[in-house]
Design a protein around this motif. Structure first.
Motif, PDB file in Angstrom:
ATOM      1  N   UNK A  57       2.330  11.169  -3.838  1.00  0.00           N
ATOM      2  CA  UNK A  57       1.893  10.072  -2.983  1.00  0.00           C
ATOM      3  C   UNK A  57       1.123   9.040  -3.797  1.00  0.00           C
ATOM      4  N   UNK A  58       1.465   7.793  -3.598  1.00  0.00           N
ATOM      5  CA  UNK A  58       0.745   6.683  -4.200  1.00  0.00           C
ATOM      6  C   UNK A  58       0.276   5.804  -3.054  1.00  0.00           C
ATOM      7  N   UNK A  59      -1.037   5.707  -2.911  1.00  0.00           N
ATOM      8  CA  UNK A  59      -1.621   4.977  -1.783  1.00  0.00           C
ATOM      9  C   UNK A  59      -1.036   5.469  -0.460  1.00  0.00           C
ATOM     10  N   UNK A  60      -0.949   6.788  -0.344  1.00  0.00           N
ATOM     11  CA  UNK A  60      -0.481   7.486   0.868  1.00  0.00           C
ATOM     12  C   UNK A  60       1.001   7.299   1.168  1.00  0.00           C
ATOM     13  N   UNK A  61       1.756   6.692   0.247  1.00  0.00           N
ATOM     14  CA  UNK A  61       3.199   6.532   0.430  1.00  0.00           C
ATOM     15  C   UNK A  61       3.919   7.561  -0.435  1.00  0.00           C
TER      16      UNK A  61
END
Length: 141
Positions: A57-61
């Motif tokens: 996950x990167x910034x919750x994505x």
């Protein structure tokens, strides 16, 4: 377990992910075509029914994933390792595989295999995998 990697990247075990993000990963990898529509129920079952499902996950994505199919006591197969093309060549795939290996070993799994796509041999060999001499992968047709 979670691991912080770099620049806000987090790899963790999950049982659910946003279905549209999961479908985007499969489509970006070229495994599913854009017009290949899958039901939300099907997409929910992929992480829920995997022995382990690791999301990057990167910034919750969700930008990457890998999963293990296993009895969680002796054998496991790593499958569906993918990172969105916009985030490839940064070591994220290796982090996902390493994370899955660590989690499997913590559970006592001592045999871990996978079937790599053409062109992935070097990637997996760097992570400790070797071709299984004298064995042939099979698929039911």
């Amino acid at each position: 377990m979670r691991t912080k990697a770099f620049n806000g990247l987090e790899i963790k075990l999950v049982r659910t992910v946003p279905v549209e993000q999961l479908q985007a990963l499969y489509q970006d990898a070229g495994w599913w075509q854009d017009d290949y529509k899958i039901t939300d129920d099907f997409l929910h079952r992929i992480p829920e029914n995997s022995a382990l499902f690791a999301g990057a996950f990167l910034e919750k994505k969700l930008i990457g994933m890998g999963r293990a199919l296993s009895d969680l006591c002796s054998d496991a197969y790593i499958q569906d390792v993918v990172v969105l093309s916009a985030h490839q060549k940064r070591g994220i795939g290796a982090l996902i595989v390493t994370f899955l290996i660590q989690e499997l070993k913590k559970r006592g799994v001592d045999w871990i295999g996978l079937i790599g796509e053409p062109g992935t041999r070097e990637f997996y060999e760097k992570l400790g995998f070797r071709p299984m001499e004298n064995y042939i992968p099979f698929k039911l047709e």
